[in-house]
Design an enzyme around this catalytic site. Structure first.
Site, PDB file in Angstrom:
ATOM      1  N   ARG B  50       3.029  -1.314   1.698  1.00 42.15           N
ATOM      2  CA  ARG B  50       4.421  -1.079   1.361  1.00 42.15           C
ATOM      3  C   ARG B  50       5.286  -1.689   2.459  1.00 42.15           C
ATOM      4  NH1 ARG B  50       3.368   5.336   0.744  1.00 42.15           N
ATOM      5  NH2 ARG B  50       1.699   5.128  -0.798  1.00 42.15           N
ATOM      6  N   ASP B  52       9.218  -1.345   4.042  1.00 45.44           N
ATOM      7  CA  ASP B  52      10.346  -0.410   4.016  1.00 45.44           C
ATOM      8  C   ASP B  52      11.642  -1.110   3.620  1.00 45.44           C
ATOM      9  OD1 ASP B  52       9.297   2.108   4.671  1.00 45.44           O
ATOM     10  OD2 ASP B  52       9.030   1.477   6.757  1.00 45.44           O
ATOM     11  N   ARG B 202       7.321  -2.169  14.294  1.00 43.17           N
ATOM     12  CA  ARG B 202       8.678  -1.878  14.775  1.00 43.17           C
ATOM     13  C   ARG B 202       8.666  -0.988  16.022  1.00 43.17           C
ATOM     14  NH1 ARG B 202      11.424   0.148   9.359  1.00 43.17           N
ATOM     15  NH2 ARG B 202      13.054   0.762  10.848  1.00 43.17           N
TER      16      ARG B 202
END
Lengths: 263, 263
Positions: B50, B52, B202
């Site tokens: 996935r 974001d 991140r």
């Protein structure tokens, strides 16, 4: 009063061009409102040239007069803090009062970007003309462009409606190149001239693309130029591929009157 | 029925991430609606991972099963014609039915882009983390990153809430570089691993930036890793700088059953 020269970058996507218009968001109106917030006086700004809706700037030059005594550094920081993210002030300079942003411009450089790959490039949709109907021959476009370099009457490449004294301009350089490596799907055209007629770059691009896709011979753009007839030229290429890159001015010495202002 | 593997690029700016959510525009929902328009059947798609909200893809890999007998070329053209401009299908391939887009992934490559110049870069606002509070030392970040390469428990760099069997991952490569010439204001981080925990890239970026801005020593990211404590790590860097670049799979031979389908 002093004369300020701003160098601006802007993303033209969300603006109705440079020039103030009633009930449209323009770069000029946004800039003047911002300067008013900082100096408390609404200035009259003048740009080196208007850019149309969707056209971008990497180095547009704008002048205005102000009584503000803010240093150029503070003015730049304040402008960048208040302007929307799509406009940035790259430089602020004090100029002699005789400075004229249009009259004093020696030459301008425009860039036009064409994306020419098999599948659309989603990250450049706002910043390139997507030409995906077959491969363009950039070398043929470069050869065809040679007839446009030099001092010519460019009325074949002018959209009528903009006032100008003469349609004679000198094109110093016109380079067309396909990128290499990861940039191989991009064709970049750079054109430098002492000035440009309305839509001149976009009409030259639309004309050279006819050669690049094989629909016209390499001799054709020269014939269009000779004809001085806009109806002979190609289509006007779309705005989102066009960037005003740089405007060149003579080097000037600062007059003593503004010498106390740090630069 | 056959199994199709799609390679997608998308601009994550206007999507609430990959995964279908009620009353939000997601990449998965948009893709499934598009496939339904073309094949008349709504498929169940599965992505390699996935992404974001705001995260981009240059090479996301997605699989689905379909009874459509359209060739891969026709399917690609049809998808690109119907999809919105912000999603592009770069490749369509027939796969053996045993293909599993998550389980079979060997390694993934992510890129994170930081803009680090004195004035904001208006053309990369959607595609980079704008870090304008001083200059980052990319070389120090590269040295600090070396302790993260290899097989480690990365739970210090994981945002909790995503199910996974283990927090051990192998980072094969982690390169941090400041661009040259016209790219000197951009720092690019590329990280390749056998898999990633939730927000791992991140959080690593947010941690290395602490070293780059001089707030932490080069030894600190290694200490954070050893601590296995998320609270020790830096902030989670914002999504718009992150790109899923590539997902690598074993080379497979096409089974005979789908051999009639052109590739």
């Amino acid at each position: 009063m002093r004369t300020i020269k701003l160098t601006l970058a802007y993303d033209g996507t969300d603006f109705a061009g440079w020039q103030i218009q009633p009930s449209s968001k323009t770069v000029q109106a946004t800039l003047e409102e911002t300067i008013e917030k900082i100096t408390a006086v609404r200035p009259s700004t003048l740009a080196s040239g208007r850019t149309d809706a969707g056209v971008h700037a990497l180095g547009q030059v704008v002048s205005f007069r102000t009584e503000s005594r803010l240093s150029t550094e503070v003015l730049q920081r304040a402008l960048n803090a208040v302007l929307p993210p799509s406009i940035a002030v790259l430089d602020v300079a004090n100029m002699p009062d005789s400075f004229h942003v249009i009259r004093d411009a020696l030459r301008k450089l425009y860039r036009y970007v064409i994306y020419n790959g098999p599948v659309r490039d989603i990250f450049s949709l706002r910043y390139a003309w997507h030409f995906v109907r077959g491969r363009l021959d950039a070398d043929a476009m470069q050869r065809a462009a040679s007839s446009l370099v030099g001092k010519h009457d460019f009325s074949s490449f002018e959209t009528s409606g903009s006032p100008r004294k003469t349609s004679i301009r000198t094109v110093y350089d016109l380079r067309i190149e396909r990128g290499r490596g990861g940039q191989a799907h991009f064709i970049t055209l750079e054109i430098e001239a002492d000035g440009f007629l309305y839509n001149m770059v976009r009409t030259i691009v639309g004309t050279l693309v006819e050669v690049g896709r094989g629909a016209r011979p390499e001799s054709w753009p020269g014939e269009v130029l000779q004809s001085m007839d806009r109806r002979r030229a190609g289509q006007t290429a779309p705005p989102q591929g066009l960037f005003l890159v740089n405007v060149e001015y003579p080097k000037v010495a600062l007059p003593k009157a503004v010498g106390y202002l740090k630069r």
